[in-house]
Structure formats: C-alpha cells, structure tokens
Enzyme design. Structure first.
Site, short mmCIF file in Angstrom:
data_model
loop_
_atom_site.label_atom_id
_atom_site.label_comp_id
_atom_site.label_asym_id
_atom_site.label_seq_id
_atom_site.Cartn_x
_atom_site.Cartn_y
_atom_site.Cartn_z
N HIS A 1 66.13 48.69 7.38
CA HIS A 1 64.70 48.48 7.13
C HIS A 1 64.31 49.03 5.75
O HIS A 1 63.50 49.95 5.63
CB HIS A 1 63.93 49.21 8.23
CG HIS A 1 62.48 48.90 8.34
ND1 HIS A 1 61.62 48.98 7.28
CD2 HIS A 1 61.73 48.55 9.40
CE1 HIS A 1 60.41 48.68 7.70
NE2 HIS A 1 60.45 48.41 8.97
N GLU B 1 63.98 43.43 4.78
CA GLU B 1 64.87 44.08 5.74
C GLU B 1 66.00 43.16 6.17
O GLU B 1 65.74 42.02 6.57
CB GLU B 1 64.02 44.50 6.95
CG GLU B 1 62.78 45.32 6.57
CD GLU B 1 61.69 45.32 7.61
OE1 GLU B 1 60.49 45.33 7.24
OE2 GLU B 1 62.03 45.29 8.81
#
Ligand SMILES: O=P(O)(O)OC[C@H]1O[C@H](O)[C@H](O)[C@@H](O)[C@@H]1O
Length: 306
Positions: A170, A276
């Site tokens: 992320h 991400e």
C-alpha cells in the site's frame, strides 16, 4: 529481540543500525551510499527511501501518523494481508488485515554485491492470528535498498488445507501538487469505483492518464506490470514495476476524506497519492498446502522527461 540483540546480530557498521523510533517502535536506519531508508519491524513497513542525489523522499508519512503496538502507520509502504480492504468473512472488521499491526522478526540483513542492503522479515501464525484468521502460515517480507527500492511479500501455507488471500503493498508516494500529477499506464483498464459518493458496484474504464482533482478510490483490473507517476511539481517521475499482480488501487481521499481520518492532516491530500500493488477484487490468490505465493514491487525515481 531487543535493540541490543538486534544490533549485535544484524547491524552493519556505517550502513545499518537498529534504533528506538517513535512510539517505542524498532526502526532500522540504512545509509549505504546508494540510498537512505528507514524501515520498522512494526508491520515490516518501509517508512522512507531516498536514493543518493534525490532531493525528496520517494514516500510520504503523515505528521499525524500514529505509532504504537496494534496501530497502523499512515504512510510509507504498509503490508495489507491476509485481506485487502474489507475482510470478506467479517466485513465490519478493520480493513487491510492484521500483518501491518504486528511486530515482525528480523531474519537476515545482507549487503549485496552492488552495495544494496537487503533485509528479510518474518511473521508466522500464532494464537492471536488464529483468533482472527484460522490458518497456518509463514510470511516473509524482503526489502532491498539500493538505486531502487524493492519490496517482496511471500506467503507460505504451512497447513494442510488450502486458503485464499487478498493482499497489497500500500505505497504512499510523496507528491508536490495533485494538480500537476499524472498516472500513466492505466489507459483502457476497467476499474471499480469505491469513492465515497460513487454508487454501489460503480465501474468505469480509464481513458488516458489518471489525474487527481477530487477523491479517487479505484481498484483497477488488468493492469500492466509498469506504471509511471509524473510529478511536475517535484520535477520527477516514479516508475513502479509490479510482480505477480494485475490489480492496482489508486487512492487520494481529497480534502473531506483527509479531514475525516484522525491520522491524516487535512492538507495531506495535497502531499501524497497511493498507487498500490495488490491482489484484490477478482484477483483472489488460492494457496495449496505447503505451497507459496509472492507479490512484489520495485520503485525507481527517474528524471521527468521534458
Ligand atoms: O486508513 P487505512 O486503513 O490505511 O486505509 C486507507 C485506504 O486504503 C485503500 O487505498 C482503500 O482503497 C481506501 O478505501 C482506504 O481508505
């Protein structure tokens, strides 16, 4: 292992050392001439990375980020595992799984022939993880800090039943100004629109470069291995090469979204974009007993082409 034991076992003079970081967390400081970086055993998370000669860090961490046991750190490259987003089994549960909230072990630290520094973290199932997710597993995060930054997450099924995961690296990228940003490589990709005001099950198809001029929260499918983030305000290009992932999430909460999150400053929406590398939505990964699966990303800062 405490700090002294970690330094005794893994420190590398003038290159890598373990220090006490914010919230009493263990931080790993790396400076190997190719780059500087800070990692933490909390969630095996990279917090900062700056290649030699670069003015700005690759990554963003909010000044309002929280640090402590069982807390997620808002920035860097959090590891989302074994579920990305909502837990399919218990949707009201904390999003993005538990791996980023746990203390990981340091398994190895090495200097590579090219001078890069490689760190390996490990996490295995225990009673606490069984209470959240009834499976036996080994997890490894490998981080290489050199002219580029690479992060690889490997999952091994240590049990005798197959299990399914979704997961993500992320990454929070530091940006200069959302109005001067373009994300390239998503043209023609279908996306699930998860923005606050989007209707349920909203979908779209990306046309051209993605610009960020309002809240963006999209799960892109069928994504090519290389994405490029052009940031005219910081006069740089970030090249993101993903492995074993055809799904990408792009997130910027914009002003209202940032204001609603306690661990973000209201103006932080101007300072980062998340791109991400994930296995999520229709890209669910099934792992057979004693088998393993991997996801990875390499991040490189290059000059912005004029
Ligand atoms: O605040 P966190 O739990 O770190 O999640 C931050 C964000 O992660 C992803 O980008 C999701 O798509 C967003 O919906 C979520 O808000």
């Amino acid at each position: 292992m405490d700090l002294d034991a970690l330094n005794a076992a893994f420190a590398r003079p003038d290159v890598l050392r373990f220090v006490e970081g914010r919230g009493g967390l263990i931080w790993i400081e790396i400076d190997n001439g190719l780059a500087r970086a800070t990692l933490t055993t909390h969630g095996a998370q990279v917090l900062s990375y700056r290649p030699a000669g670069a003015r700005d860090d690759l990554l963003f961490v909010s000044e309002c980020a929280t640090y402590g046991p069982e807390q997620e750190i808002k920035g860097g490259v959090p590891i989302c595992w074994p579920w990305f987003g909502r837990d399919p089994a218990i949707p009201e549960r904390q999003i993005h799984g538990f791996a980023r909230l746990r203390e990981w072990s340091v398994l190895a630290c090495e200097t590579r022939p090219d001078g890069a520094t490689w760190v390996r973290f490990g996490l295995a199932d225990d009673a606490a993880t069984h209470a959240l997710w009834p499976h036996y597993f080994n997890l490894w995060v490998e981080v290489t800090v050199g002219a580029t930054l690479t992060v690889t997450l490997t999952t091994r099924n240590a049990g005798d039943e197959p299990f399914a995961i979704t997961q993500g690296l992320h990454a929070y990228f530091k940006i200069g100004d959302p109005a001067q940003l373009q994300v390239h490589g998503l043209d023609g990709c279908r996306y699930l629109d998860k923005a606050t005001d989007a209707p349920a099950d909203a979908v779209g198809v990306q046309s051209g470069a993605l610009v960020v001029a309002a809240e963006v929260n999209r799960i892109y499918e069928g994504v090519p291995p290389r994405l490029v983030i052009d940031d005219a305000a910081l006069n740089r290009r970030i090249q993101l090469d993903s492995q074993h992932s055809r799904t990408c999430v792009v997130w910027n909460p914009w002003r209202a979204g940032a204001q609603a999150l306690p661990d973000l400053d209201v103006e932080d929406y101007r300072r980062f974009v998340c791109v991400e590398t994930v296995n999520a939505a229709s890209e669910v990964i099934w792992i057979a007993p004693q088998q393993a699966a991997q996801i990875g990303a390499e991040y490189r800062i290059v000059a912005l082409e004029s």
